[in-house]
Design a protein around this motif. Structure first.
Motif, PDB file in Angstrom:
ATOM      1  N   GLY B 523       0.799  -1.223   0.000  1.00 56.79           N
ATOM      2  CA  GLY B 523       0.000   0.000   0.000  1.00 56.79           C
ATOM      3  C   GLY B 523       0.832   1.272   0.000  1.00 56.79           C
ATOM      4  N   LEU B 524       2.067   1.194   0.485  1.00 59.36           N
ATOM      5  CA  LEU B 524       2.830   2.444   0.633  1.00 59.36           C
ATOM      6  C   LEU B 524       4.013   2.566  -0.312  1.00 59.36           C
ATOM      7  CD1 LEU B 524       5.630   1.658   2.196  1.00 59.36           C
ATOM      8  CD2 LEU B 524       4.229   1.797   4.244  1.00 59.36           C
ATOM      9  N   ARG B 525       4.313   1.502  -1.068  1.00 59.42           N
ATOM     10  CA  ARG B 525       5.523   1.615  -1.894  1.00 59.42           C
ATOM     11  C   ARG B 525       5.341   2.700  -2.957  1.00 59.42           C
ATOM     12  NH1 ARG B 525       5.651  -4.296  -4.921  1.00 59.42           N
ATOM     13  NH2 ARG B 525       3.719  -4.078  -6.111  1.00 59.42           N
ATOM     14  N   ALA B 526       6.450   3.396  -3.224  1.00 61.22           N
ATOM     15  CA  ALA B 526       6.405   4.559  -4.112  1.00 61.22           C
ATOM     16  C   ALA B 526       6.194   4.142  -5.560  1.00 61.22           C
ATOM     17  CB  ALA B 526       7.697   5.363  -3.970  1.00 61.22           C
ATOM     18  N   ALA B 527       6.698   2.972  -5.896  1.00 59.43           N
ATOM     19  CA  ALA B 527       6.540   2.465  -7.259  1.00 59.43           C
ATOM     20  C   ALA B 527       6.635   0.955  -7.182  1.00 59.43           C
ATOM     21  CB  ALA B 527       7.649   3.011  -8.159  1.00 59.43           C
ATOM     22  N   LYS B 528       6.232   0.287  -8.246  1.00 56.50           N
ATOM     23  CA  LYS B 528       6.213  -1.164  -8.242  1.00 56.50           C
ATOM     24  C   LYS B 528       7.626  -1.749  -8.043  1.00 56.50           C
ATOM     25  CE  LYS B 528       3.838  -4.908 -10.630  1.00 56.50           C
ATOM     26  NZ  LYS B 528       4.824  -5.910 -10.800  1.00 56.50           N
ATOM     27  N   ASP B 529       8.631  -0.978  -8.479  1.00 57.40           N
ATOM     28  CA  ASP B 529       9.993  -1.516  -8.355  1.00 57.40           C
ATOM     29  C   ASP B 529      10.694  -1.040  -7.082  1.00 57.40           C
ATOM     30  OD1 ASP B 529      10.398   1.093  -9.018  1.00 57.40           O
ATOM     31  OD2 ASP B 529      11.737   0.693 -10.728  1.00 57.40           O
ATOM     32  N   GLU B 530       9.974  -0.389  -6.183  1.00 60.28           N
ATOM     33  CA  GLU B 530      10.570  -0.078  -4.885  1.00 60.28           C
ATOM     34  C   GLU B 530      10.418  -1.323  -3.999  1.00 60.28           C
ATOM     35  OE1 GLU B 530      10.686   3.597  -1.730  1.00 60.28           O
ATOM     36  OE2 GLU B 530       8.731   2.650  -2.001  1.00 60.28           O
ATOM     37  N   THR B 531      11.534  -1.965  -3.682  1.00 58.60           N
ATOM     38  CA  THR B 531      11.452  -3.216  -2.914  1.00 58.60           C
ATOM     39  C   THR B 531      11.011  -2.944  -1.485  1.00 58.60           C
ATOM     40  OG1 THR B 531      13.731  -3.084  -2.119  1.00 58.60           O
ATOM     41  CG2 THR B 531      13.384  -4.223  -4.229  1.00 58.60           C
ATOM     42  N   PHE B 532      10.663  -4.021  -0.789  1.00 65.48           N
ATOM     43  CA  PHE B 532      10.271  -3.888   0.616  1.00 65.48           C
ATOM     44  C   PHE B 532      11.359  -3.163   1.406  1.00 65.48           C
ATOM     45  CE2 PHE B 532      10.383  -5.222   5.002  1.00 65.48           C
ATOM     46  CZ  PHE B 532       9.066  -5.048   5.405  1.00 65.48           C
ATOM     47  N   LEU B 533      12.608  -3.578   1.208  1.00 66.40           N
ATOM     48  CA  LEU B 533      13.710  -3.007   1.991  1.00 66.40           C
ATOM     49  C   LEU B 533      13.881  -1.518   1.686  1.00 66.40           C
ATOM     50  CD1 LEU B 533      15.907  -3.707   4.058  1.00 66.40           C
ATOM     51  CD2 LEU B 533      17.446  -4.183   2.136  1.00 66.40           C
ATOM     52  N   GLN B 534      13.814  -1.172   0.401  1.00 66.98           N
ATOM     53  CA  GLN B 534      13.929   0.249   0.033  1.00 66.98           C
ATOM     54  C   GLN B 534      12.787   1.052   0.650  1.00 66.98           C
ATOM     55  OE1 GLN B 534      13.832  -0.429  -4.171  1.00 66.98           O
ATOM     56  NE2 GLN B 534      16.064  -0.374  -4.412  1.00 66.98           N
TER      57      GLN B 534
END
Lengths: 108, 556
Positions: B523-534
């Protein structure tokens, strides 16, 4: 009033193959928890402990311990999960360990 | 790969004979358990909940097909038809009888394997990048140095009774797949500006009850000084490491209590005295060891590109497997294949004797006879022609080892936990299975992307929970299992120790809690390729706390 005594049984692992064993009411090391001799008071627990020490010294068993149990409808049930798993086998492999053997399955 | 010389063979055979005699005397009652225990531990024999356990060393995680077949044979003949690959690239058998172990060790010796130094306060199996010698991003193969360290450390008279166990890891790539910064010594093989090989040296990392990230004490140690410098570190540790408290005895505590600067000064002082002694590595000896690790002759197989693309178009499941389990090889016509031992809902790291035999066959016929064990509890075929990937995949399907989840949320590390281990306080495997089943849908996993979950059943952290992107630590509270969750850990070149998110969860709750963490991330990732860790490093604990504990988190 004295605190209620927690029931105990004597357990160990057999020297030759590491199999978990319990000291049974018929005075032998048994591969199942069912039928274990139960200590109902401190004196009985001390007597079990002495049996364990002697068996360890005689190189029959290793890792000897008194463990806390309760009786549920006449069945001995360890209080700690660790001892429940020792008495049955890995929870993730019901096909292995004592739980996979007919005698233990009947007793469970 | 490395082959035993006469000295190695005699040494291992002598040890088998010695342990056979010790076991025989123990079984006859001629020596006591107190006398025998340290002897059996030196040979990898533990006592667990249900039986003895034998831990077999897989040096730097490298196996030949012949060795894998022997492991299968032992599983079938002396154990219960399976083995467990561990987070230290070793293999454990969970059910051997003590009376059979001498025969097991004798069988292992015939394929140049043993269980020496897989326990005890000595230098343990040296671990390495599981793609060593194959990865596209590698500077040089780290395994020759791991082998030199193995030879140097085997029954080293000065370092057989250290304050505590000692673990060394080596990588030859910038992207660290060997978690070197959470080892007692981490070595990063690299080249300097002049093109010479050497090592960045890290000291004092570790997990357990006091997790620490290693400190870099040398940016570039010349190759020739490897043993002199390692000896200097071990000597400082042996002299100054604490022996009064088991929980403060690892070198990480010494580094922490002494301070990096002072400790480095001690090491450099020792090193100054050792560097021009017999410990200097002669270039010809390094070359000799390197020759054992010479890569196979990889013929160009350019036809693989077209064949692979066609096969991927025709088979979505195969395509998913290629996306996840195939890693670039330094030869463009080849690839490194990860064989996942994380089937959905299965026990992480377990393989049956039949699977081990089949993997050995595949490796022999299609992968230059080489197999690796990864610290993430998977197997690896380091050299597979792209043209052969479909054939390898089809054969993995036949033994149900085709799960396409390398690096995904179901590629979970888990220690044996309370299902087997005498030290554990809670189960690990059952939690891994629960999470795997909840999140196992292929589409959903790929949508979530790279996410490493690591689970330990006690504070000793064999399941590496401190460096899990999501870490889970099982403890015992009032007789019940309770699971503590950490977020943001990582064991790569940017190592971090996870942050505890809040109060623990029961066995019934933990799977749902992990799903909540994953959904919160989505729900909060900035983009689809922003990993969990990032994403975690960007937003921190707060949104996850809020999702897990709601108003309780606000009140706290």
């Amino acid at each position: 009033m004295a605190a209620k005594f927690i029931l105990q049984v004597l357990t160990a692992n057999r020297l030759g193959d590491g199999e978990a064993v319990w000291w049974s009411a018929d005075r032998r090391w048994s591969e199942t928890l069912a039928g274990s001799e139960i200590a109902h008071d401190a004196d009985a627990a001390a007597a079990l402990e002495a049996i364990g020490k002697a068996a360890h010294a005689a190189n029959l068993v290793v890792d000897v311990n008194l463990i806390d149990v309760e009786l549920a409808d006449g069945v001995i049930v360890p209080l700690r999960l660790r001892e429940k798993i020792r008495a049955a086998g890995p929870t993730i492999r019901p096909d292995l360990g004592k739980q996979a053997r007919p005698a233990a399955a009947r007793a469970a | 790969m490395y082959r035993y010389d006469e000295f190695d063979r005699d040494f291992v055979n002598a040890r088998v004979a010695e342990f056979s005699d010790q076991a025989r005397r123990r079984l006859r009652g001629e020596i006591s358990e107190d006398q025998f225990r340290p002897l059996r531990l030196m040979n990898g024999v533990y006592l667990q909940l249900h039986a003895y356990m034998l831990r077999i060393a897989v040096p730097y995680g490298t196996l030949s097909s012949r060795q894998m077949r022997m492991l299968a044979y032992i599983a079938r003949t002396y154990d219960k038809g399976y083995g467990h690959f561990t987070t230290r690239q070793n293999l454990q058998f969970n059910w051997p009888a003590l009376s059979d172990i001498p025969a097991v060790l004798a069988d292992l010796a015939t394929v140049e394997m043993h269980a020496i130094q897989t326990s005890g306060n000595c230098i343990r199996n040296v671990t390495a990048d599981h793609f060593a010698g194959a990865a596209a991003d590698e500077v040089a193969d780290p395994r020759p140095y791991a082998e030199i360290l193995r030879q140097w450390s085997s029954v080293h008279p000065e370092f057989s009774y250290l304050p505590r166990k000692f673990k060394i890891a080596v990588t030859g790539a910038e992207h660290d797949r060997a978690a070197i910064q959470v080892h007692d010594i981490g070595l990063h093989l690299k080249k300097n500006a002049a093109g010479e090989l050497g090592f960045a040296v890290y000291v004092g990392g570790g997990q357990g009850r006091t997790p620490m990230i290693a400190k870099k004490i040398r940016d570039f140690l010349p190759e020739r000084d490897l043993l002199a410098y390692t000896t200097a570190i071990l000597r400082v540790y042996n002299l100054h490491g604490r022996r009064d408290n088991k929980y403060k005895a690892r070198i990480k505590i010494l580094v922490h209590e002494t301070g990096t600067e002072e400790l480095t000064a001690w090491v450099e002082k020792e090193f100054a005295e050792l560097r021009d002694t017999e410990l200097a590595l002669p270039a010809e000896d390094v070359k000799k060891i390197e020759a054992y690790f010479a890569p196979p002759a990889l013929a160009d197989r350019p036809e693989g590109w077209g064949a692979l693309a066609a096969a991927q178009r025709a088979d979505e499941a195969f395509s998913a497997w290629v996306r996840r389990n195939v890693t670039p090889h330094r030869h463009p016509d080849y690839a490194c294949v990860t064989i996942s031992l994380k089937g959905i809902g299965e026990v992480p790291g377990d393989a049956t004797d039949a699977q081990m035999d089949a993997v050995a066959d595949i490796a022999e016929e299609l992968a230059f006879d080489e197999i690796r064990v990864s610290h993430e509890q998977n197997l690896v075929l380091p050299h597979v022609a792209r043209a052969d990937l479909k054939a390898v995949y089809d054969r993995l399907v036949a033994i149900r080892l085709e799960t396409a989840n390398a690096g995904l949320v179901t590629d979970i590390i888990a220690c044996p936990g309370l299902d087997y281990c005498a030290l554990a306080n809670a189960r690990s495997i059952s939690v891994a299975q629960d999470i795997s089943i909840r999140l196992g849908d292929q589409k959903r996993q790929e949508e979530i992307g790279e996410l490493k979950i690591k689970i330990s059943g006690c504070i000793n952290a064999c399941g590496h929970h401190h460096v899990g992107h999501i870490g889970i630590l099982g403890v015992e509270k009032k007789g019940d299992e309770l699971y503590q969750v950490t977020l943001g850990g990582s064991g790569d070149e940017v190592t971090s120790i996870g942050d505890i998110v809040g109060r623990g969860f029961t066995a019934a709750e933990i799977g749902g809690a992990i799903e909540t963490v994953v959904d919160t991330y989505l729900g909060l990732r900035a983009a689809k390729d922003e990993t969990f860790l990032q994403a975690y490093r960007r937003v921190g604990l707060a949104p996850f706390k809020e999702a897990l504990y709601g108003s309780e988190a606000k009140a706290a």
